[in-house]
Design an enzyme around this catalytic site. Sequence first.
Site, PDB file in Angstrom:
ATOM      1  N   ASN A  33      39.517  58.047  40.474  1.00 26.67           N
ATOM      2  CA  ASN A  33      39.567  56.339  40.692  1.00 26.67           C
ATOM      3  C   ASN A  33      40.500  56.295  39.441  1.00 26.67           C
ATOM      4  OD1 ASN A  33      38.113  53.903  41.689  1.00 26.67           O
ATOM      5  ND2 ASN A  33      38.563  53.634  39.519  1.00 26.67           N
ATOM      6  N   ARG A  68      56.642  56.884  49.058  1.00 23.75           N
ATOM      7  CA  ARG A  68      58.175  57.368  49.397  1.00 23.75           C
ATOM      8  C   ARG A  68      58.088  58.625  48.606  1.00 23.75           C
ATOM      9  NH1 ARG A  68      61.501  56.302  44.709  1.00 23.75           N
ATOM     10  NH2 ARG A  68      60.329  55.140  43.257  1.00 23.75           N
ATOM     11  N   HIS A  77      44.785  48.824  42.945  1.00 29.58           N
ATOM     12  CA  HIS A  77      45.804  47.618  42.968  1.00 29.58           C
ATOM     13  C   HIS A  77      46.675  47.791  41.680  1.00 29.58           C
ATOM     14  CE1 HIS A  77      41.402  45.957  42.408  1.00 29.58           C
ATOM     15  NE2 HIS A  77      41.731  46.753  41.313  1.00 29.58           N
ATOM     16  N   LYS A  91      55.426  57.723  44.361  1.00 35.75           N
ATOM     17  CA  LYS A  91      56.664  58.530  44.488  1.00 35.75           C
ATOM     18  C   LYS A  91      56.433  59.981  44.268  1.00 35.75           C
ATOM     19  CE  LYS A  91      60.657  60.135  42.381  1.00 35.75           C
ATOM     20  NZ  LYS A  91      60.709  61.001  41.195  1.00 35.75           N
ATOM     21  N   TYR A 127      51.372  52.347  39.446  1.00 35.95           N
ATOM     22  CA  TYR A 127      52.538  53.160  40.121  1.00 35.95           C
ATOM     23  C   TYR A 127      52.368  54.620  39.489  1.00 35.95           C
ATOM     24  CZ  TYR A 127      57.065  55.724  39.830  1.00 35.95           C
ATOM     25  OH  TYR A 127      57.911  56.724  40.059  1.00 35.95           O
TER      26      TYR A 127
END
Length: 237
Positions: free
Chosen positions: A158, A114, A144, A132, A147
């Site tokens: 990585n 987003r 996985h 974001k 944020y």
Amino acid sequence: MRKQEGVFMDCTDQMLERKEAWVLKNENLLKQGVFVMDINNTYIDEDCTIGLGSTIYPNVWIEKGTVIGENVTILPNSFLSHATIENGVTIDSSKIVDSIVGENSVVGPMSHLRNHTHIKGDARIGNFVEMKNTNFGLGSKCAHLTYLGDSDVGEKVNFGCGVVTVNYDGKNKFRTVVGDGAFVGSNVNLIAPVTIGKNALLAAGSTINKDVEDGAMAIARPFQENKPEKGNEYKNK
């Protein structure tokens, strides 16, 4: 009561008209060489474009001028709005808003991109990853439970499981910069503003609040102490 019934009927008529428009759009896409798997349960706005050879699975919503390239696969339960998806991308059950995904990247399942996120080509964005306002470099991977907010990530970086960029202090947002080839271990917190150099290695479980120079290793966690026989003593109480 009659007024309420009239409003209900108006809404129903509008939804039926929109449903007809979606089906017509899907039929036209089929004629143009786009594989829409279920024309009755796929929702694509008229102003969206999709390239030749792309496959759209059921229960996908594509809206607001989204542009999709050729040979893209969008799997069920994905939502795209104001998005640009380049050639060869696979999107699996994910939400992409106001963002760009570069060629041959894989997104999902359950990813959320987003606020002007830009994924460069050949990237891997995996399960339960949110980005974001982030630039994510060519060939980088974030597989996985991570944020990344307000970040600039280089090429072939990585990220391990559970990495968080701590970008907000309650008043202001700050950026995190990660250089090419860096390796960020699992459960690392990056306290912005912070810069991680090229080919740096951040040890798992570290909280990083100082810049790390190129090629360095940073470790910021308490040292482990093993106490012989204490485990057996506890179990035998």
